[in-house]
Design an enzyme around this catalytic site. Structure first.
Site, mmCIF file in Angstrom:
data_model
loop_
_atom_site.group_PDB
_atom_site.id
_atom_site.type_symbol
_atom_site.label_atom_id
_atom_site.label_comp_id
_atom_site.label_asym_id
_atom_site.label_seq_id
_atom_site.Cartn_x
_atom_site.Cartn_y
_atom_site.Cartn_z
ATOM 1 N N ASP A 159 0.812 -1.224 0.000
ATOM 2 C CA ASP A 159 0.000 0.000 0.000
ATOM 3 C C ASP A 159 0.844 1.273 0.000
ATOM 4 O OD1 ASP A 159 -2.669 -0.796 -0.191
ATOM 5 O OD2 ASP A 159 -2.850 -1.179 1.965
ATOM 6 N N ARG A 209 0.610 -1.760 7.558
ATOM 7 C CA ARG A 209 1.133 -0.537 6.930
ATOM 8 C C ARG A 209 2.081 0.242 7.851
ATOM 9 N NH1 ARG A 209 -2.813 3.217 3.659
ATOM 10 N NH2 ARG A 209 -0.765 3.735 2.797
ATOM 11 N N ARG A 230 -10.059 5.188 10.878
ATOM 12 C CA ARG A 230 -8.601 5.066 10.940
ATOM 13 C C ARG A 230 -8.003 6.003 11.994
ATOM 14 N NH1 ARG A 230 -6.509 2.570 6.278
ATOM 15 N NH2 ARG A 230 -7.999 0.975 5.653
ATOM 16 N N HIS A 279 -11.582 6.967 4.941
ATOM 17 C CA HIS A 279 -10.671 8.102 5.156
ATOM 18 C C HIS A 279 -11.414 9.380 4.758
ATOM 19 C CE1 HIS A 279 -6.550 5.838 4.633
ATOM 20 N NE2 HIS A 279 -6.701 6.189 5.901
ATOM 21 N N CYS A 330 -4.983 9.823 -2.792
ATOM 22 C CA CYS A 330 -4.271 8.834 -1.973
ATOM 23 C C CYS A 330 -2.827 8.666 -2.420
ATOM 24 C CB CYS A 330 -4.953 7.472 -2.075
ATOM 25 S SG CYS A 330 -6.617 7.414 -1.462
HETATM 26 N N1 ARG Z 1 -5.322 0.084 0.999
HETATM 27 C C1 ARG Z 1 -5.060 1.329 1.619
HETATM 28 C C2 ARG Z 1 -5.620 1.333 3.031
HETATM 29 O O1 ARG Z 1 -6.692 0.801 3.208
HETATM 30 C C3 ARG Z 1 -5.634 2.464 0.830
HETATM 31 C C4 ARG Z 1 -5.281 3.800 1.350
HETATM 32 C C5 ARG Z 1 -5.871 4.910 0.556
HETATM 33 N N2 ARG Z 1 -5.332 6.130 0.922
HETATM 34 C C6 ARG Z 1 -6.025 7.249 1.194
HETATM 35 N N3 ARG Z 1 -5.372 8.343 1.421
HETATM 36 N N4 ARG Z 1 -7.331 7.216 1.274
HETATM 37 O O2 ARG Z 1 -5.031 1.837 3.951
#
Ligand code: ARG
Length: 261
Positions: free
Chosen positions: A57, A82, A131, A160, A254
């Protein structure tokens, strides 16, 4: 930005990630490179991070930090898969002499923080619910010295802030109201009476996951109605195709960490 050389869907931490669907890495790199060229052609400087194997990612560079006026508030990822990305971003900022502040609260950088320098004297919008955690909003306010407005995200598809809301210039935003709690919708309506509102279809096409320099708005090519609304509001929409990265749950914004000296 960070090239998707090691992009994959190896775990599912948002509803867009489907482990049964394969990823075409070459196509992802090709689409990402077109996005990078689009920014360069619009006159922007683009720095790139070295992609690391085992961090699929990492292409989603927006999550690595949040910068306001030369001060960098670092990220601390929610998911362990991550977590190691944060160090790569930190190293970039420290190497280039930015003032870096390490976080002690969970936050995913520009994924959940947006900065509007001309809105109400300089405002940070911050998402929570999936998140970034609420204590990080207070931590960001102390780190960056700007008022932080907390907005609650309520739909897991918009996990997000940057998939539900974007700054389109220094003082205005575009957003999809349905991604936010009723109270947060009222807050947004109060702060941004002239906002451009996206419908659910364009929002689900990642139309709001855009970057704008105040004139040109680079956005996912599937969000055609939003492009029309932006044009009517005086902006120049610049559509790009990023279908492959959608499999990871991200699009234009992103992939881009904005540097605000
Ligand atoms: N697969 C990543 C996650 O779920 C995607 C992140 C996307 N980034 C963003 N800035 N929305 O963390």
């Amino acid at each position: 930005m960070c090239a998707p050389e090691h992009f994959a869907v190896e775990y599912a931490i948002n509803p867009w990630m489907d482990l049964t669907v394969g990823v075409d890495v070459a196509l992802a790199v090709e689409q990402w490179d077109r996005l990078r060229h689009t920014l360069v052609d619009l006159g922007h400087d683009v720095h790139v991070l070295t992609p690391q194997a085992g961090l699929p990612d990492m292409v989603f560079a927006a999550n690595g930090a949040f910068v306001v006026d030369g001060t960098v508030y670092g990220a601390q990822f929610k998911h362990e898969q991550r977590a190691a990305e944060a160090a790569a971003h930190r190293e970039f900022y420290q190497k280039h002499g930015w003032h870096f502040i390490a976080p002690s609260e969970t936050n995913e950088g520009e994924g959940d923080f947006a900065y509007l320098p001309e809105a109400h004297g300089g405002l940070i919008l911050a998402g929570h619910g999936f998140r970034t955690e609420l204590p990080a909003h207070a931590e960001a306010q102390e780190a960056l010295g700007r008022p932080v407005v907390s907005l609650r995200l309520v739909d897991p598809r918009f996990y997000h802030l940057d998939v539900a809301l974007a700054s389109i210039d220094d003082g205005n935003v575009a957003y999809f109201p349905g991604a936010f709690s009723a109270a947060s919708q009222r807050v947004l309506a109060q702060l941004f009476p002239d906002a451009v509102l996206a419908d659910d279809e364009d929002a689900l096409a990642f139309g709001l996951n855009l970057v704008s320099d105040g004139a040109n708005v680079v956005l996912n090519s599937d969000a055609t109605r939003l492009a029309g609304k932006l044009k009517a509001a005086g902006y120049t929409p610049v559509p790009v195709e990023l279908a492959e990265l959608k499999k990871g749950g991200g699009s234009v914004k992103c992939c881009i960490a904005e540097l605000r000296p």
